[in-house]
Design a protein around this motif. Structure first.
Motif, PDB file in Angstrom:
ATOM      1  N   PRO A  35       0.722  -1.220   0.091  1.00 52.04           N
ATOM      2  CA  PRO A  35       0.109   0.055  -0.046  1.00 52.04           C
ATOM      3  C   PRO A  35       0.906   1.132  -0.102  1.00 52.04           C
ATOM      4  O   PRO A  35       0.469   2.350  -0.552  1.00 52.04           O
ATOM      5  CB  PRO A  35      -0.979  -0.055   1.301  1.00 52.04           C
ATOM      6  CG  PRO A  35      -0.793  -1.819   1.627  1.00 52.04           C
ATOM      7  CD  PRO A  35       0.346  -2.081   1.174  1.00 52.04           C
ATOM      8  N   GLN A  38       1.959   1.629  -3.686  1.00 53.86           N
ATOM      9  CA  GLN A  38       0.939   1.962  -4.496  1.00 53.86           C
ATOM     10  C   GLN A  38       0.446   3.325  -4.217  1.00 53.86           C
ATOM     11  O   GLN A  38       0.048   4.057  -5.165  1.00 53.86           O
ATOM     12  CB  GLN A  38      -0.070   1.147  -4.117  1.00 53.86           C
ATOM     13  CG  GLN A  38      -1.178   0.971  -5.039  1.00 53.86           C
ATOM     14  CD  GLN A  38      -2.414   2.149  -4.615  1.00 53.86           C
ATOM     15  OE1 GLN A  38      -2.373   2.368  -3.564  1.00 53.86           O
ATOM     16  NE2 GLN A  38      -3.208   2.544  -5.631  1.00 53.86           N
ATOM     17  N   ARG A  39       0.290   3.906  -2.901  1.00 53.02           N
ATOM     18  CA  ARG A  39      -0.373   5.362  -2.770  1.00 53.02           C
ATOM     19  C   ARG A  39       0.724   6.248  -3.271  1.00 53.02           C
ATOM     20  O   ARG A  39       0.335   7.190  -3.647  1.00 53.02           O
ATOM     21  CB  ARG A  39      -0.398   5.361  -1.230  1.00 53.02           C
ATOM     22  CG  ARG A  39      -1.677   4.424  -0.591  1.00 53.02           C
ATOM     23  CD  ARG A  39      -2.974   4.662  -1.506  1.00 53.02           C
ATOM     24  NE  ARG A  39      -3.494   5.778  -1.444  1.00 53.02           N
ATOM     25  CZ  ARG A  39      -4.390   6.149  -2.487  1.00 53.02           C
ATOM     26  NH1 ARG A  39      -4.612   5.612  -3.493  1.00 53.02           N
ATOM     27  NH2 ARG A  39      -4.601   7.562  -2.488  1.00 53.02           N
ATOM     28  N   ALA A  42       0.730   6.123  -6.955  1.00 56.02           N
ATOM     29  CA  ALA A  42      -0.839   6.908  -7.394  1.00 56.02           C
ATOM     30  C   ALA A  42      -1.104   8.311  -7.284  1.00 56.02           C
ATOM     31  O   ALA A  42      -1.248   8.920  -8.082  1.00 56.02           O
ATOM     32  CB  ALA A  42      -2.009   5.967  -6.416  1.00 56.02           C
ATOM     33  N   GLY A  46      -0.207   9.170 -10.859  1.00 55.17           N
ATOM     34  CA  GLY A  46      -1.404   8.183 -11.031  1.00 55.17           C
ATOM     35  C   GLY A  46      -1.940   8.738 -12.268  1.00 55.17           C
ATOM     36  O   GLY A  46      -2.576   8.310 -13.002  1.00 55.17           O
ATOM     37  N   ASN A  54      -4.151   1.608 -12.495  1.00 53.11           N
ATOM     38  CA  ASN A  54      -4.685   2.113 -11.105  1.00 53.11           C
ATOM     39  C   ASN A  54      -5.623   1.465 -10.394  1.00 53.11           C
ATOM     40  O   ASN A  54      -5.542   1.304  -9.220  1.00 53.11           O
ATOM     41  CB  ASN A  54      -5.274   3.842 -11.322  1.00 53.11           C
ATOM     42  CG  ASN A  54      -4.013   4.716 -11.569  1.00 53.11           C
ATOM     43  OD1 ASN A  54      -3.218   4.753 -10.950  1.00 53.11           O
ATOM     44  ND2 ASN A  54      -4.313   5.825 -12.318  1.00 53.11           N
ATOM     45  N   GLY A  55      -6.576   0.906 -11.258  1.00 60.71           N
ATOM     46  CA  GLY A  55      -7.594   0.093 -10.452  1.00 60.71           C
ATOM     47  C   GLY A  55      -7.140  -1.197 -10.062  1.00 60.71           C
ATOM     48  O   GLY A  55      -7.466  -1.636  -8.811  1.00 60.71           O
ATOM     49  N   THR A  57      -3.799  -1.721  -8.949  1.00 66.22           N
ATOM     50  CA  THR A  57      -3.130  -1.590  -7.824  1.00 66.22           C
ATOM     51  C   THR A  57      -3.890  -1.187  -6.547  1.00 66.22           C
ATOM     52  O   THR A  57      -3.826  -1.370  -5.572  1.00 66.22           O
ATOM     53  CB  THR A  57      -1.980  -0.614  -8.051  1.00 66.22           C
ATOM     54  OG1 THR A  57      -2.625   0.604  -8.685  1.00 66.22           O
ATOM     55  CG2 THR A  57      -1.057  -1.045  -9.119  1.00 66.22           C
ATOM     56  N   GLU A  58      -5.304  -0.651  -6.874  1.00 61.46           N
ATOM     57  CA  GLU A  58      -6.129  -0.158  -5.649  1.00 61.46           C
ATOM     58  C   GLU A  58      -6.662  -1.359  -5.068  1.00 61.46           C
ATOM     59  O   GLU A  58      -6.954  -1.847  -3.942  1.00 61.46           O
ATOM     60  CB  GLU A  58      -7.272   0.564  -6.207  1.00 61.46           C
ATOM     61  CG  GLU A  58      -6.919   2.128  -6.562  1.00 61.46           C
ATOM     62  CD  GLU A  58      -6.532   2.740  -4.980  1.00 61.46           C
ATOM     63  OE1 GLU A  58      -6.943   2.371  -4.112  1.00 61.46           O
ATOM     64  OE2 GLU A  58      -5.710   3.882  -5.353  1.00 61.46           O
ATOM     65  N   THR A  61      -3.951  -3.206  -3.369  1.00 55.49           N
ATOM     66  CA  THR A  61      -3.835  -2.582  -1.980  1.00 55.49           C
ATOM     67  C   THR A  61      -5.063  -2.916  -0.936  1.00 55.49           C
ATOM     68  O   THR A  61      -4.748  -3.210   0.154  1.00 55.49           O
ATOM     69  CB  THR A  61      -3.684  -0.924  -2.010  1.00 55.49           C
ATOM     70  OG1 THR A  61      -2.467  -0.726  -3.028  1.00 55.49           O
ATOM     71  CG2 THR A  61      -3.718  -0.429  -0.803  1.00 55.49           C
ATOM     72  N   GLY A  62      -6.312  -2.998  -1.451  1.00 55.70           N
ATOM     73  CA  GLY A  62      -7.417  -3.270  -0.620  1.00 55.70           C
ATOM     74  C   GLY A  62      -6.912  -4.822  -0.139  1.00 55.70           C
ATOM     75  O   GLY A  62      -7.274  -5.109   1.073  1.00 55.70           O
ATOM     76  N   ASN A 147       0.896   5.094   5.621  1.00 55.45           N
ATOM     77  CA  ASN A 147       0.464   3.560   5.461  1.00 55.45           C
ATOM     78  C   ASN A 147       1.003   2.771   6.398  1.00 55.45           C
ATOM     79  O   ASN A 147       0.241   2.099   7.020  1.00 55.45           O
ATOM     80  CB  ASN A 147       0.819   3.278   4.063  1.00 55.45           C
ATOM     81  CG  ASN A 147      -0.258   3.359   3.031  1.00 55.45           C
ATOM     82  OD1 ASN A 147      -1.226   2.708   3.068  1.00 55.45           O
ATOM     83  ND2 ASN A 147      -0.519   4.496   2.314  1.00 55.45           N
TER      84      ASN A 147
END
Length: 194
Positions: A35, A38-39, A42, A46, A54-55, A57-58, A61-62, A147
């Motif tokens: 995360p 990724q953040r 992004a 991003g 982007n989608g 990696t989100e 991350t989730g 994070n």
């Protein structure tokens, strides 16, 4: 129960959470790296990345954050020797929420205050004091730092709140026997036999 006792619960959970965070730092930091990266990417680049990247990696991350929460649960609740001697952990948690509602609701007040201090104020400071040209970079660093620290600790702290609620529940010993007979239930809730 009152707001002060709810704040004490929050304090005790935060103290326990700090000890947990230090004891399991490498596990928490390890789960937080995906995360974090990724953040940073992004926020910093991003707009230059394809929407699919982007989608994806989100979603990643989730998923990693859910895995972190599950790992915290396993270490904090399922494998805790202090909780292992107790039975009916989820019933204890439910009893606490039902019978000490003000203490439970105080946790949302404290969480809201923490959100203001550790999210709203730093973001406002970046918007106010950082020059336009450096803002994106500083924001990327800020979310990267949050994070493995603020976000990870919030997960630990909330698990600590659940742990403290389980330990503090005055679940009557006789309710299990009464529930078996159906006499201890009132509308699906655990009866208060005090």
């Amino acid at each position: 129960m009152s707001l002060p006792s709810g704040l004490l619960l929050s304090r005790d959970a935060a103290r326990w959470g700090m000890r947990f965070y230090v004891r399991h730092f490498w596990v928490v930091a390890g789960f937080s790296m995906i995360p974090t990266i990724q953040r940073f990417v992004a926020v910093r680049w991003g707009d230059d990345l394809p929407a699919a990247v982007n989608g994806a990696t989100e979603v990643l991350t989730g998923a990693v954050r859910l895995l972190l929460i599950y790992t915290i649960y396993k270490l904090a609740i399922a494998r805790d020797p202090e909780l292992a001697q107790l039975d009916r952990l989820w019933q204890r948690l439910a009893w606490f929420v039902d019978h000490r509602r003000a203490n439970f609701l105080a946790q949302f007040l404290v969480l809201g205050a923490a959100f203001a201090v550790f999210d709203v104020l730093p973001n406002a400071a970046v918007q106010t004091w950082v020059a336009e040209g450096s803002r994106e970079w500083v924001s990327a660093v800020l979310v990267s730092v949050k994070n493995p620290t603020v976000i990870a600790f919030t997960f630990i702290w909330m698990m600590g709140v659940a742990r403290q609620m389980i330990l503090a529940a005055d679940l009557p010993e006789t309710s299990a026997d009464a529930d078996k007979d159906g006499a201890g239930e009132r509308g699906g809730e655990i009866a208060d036999v005090r």
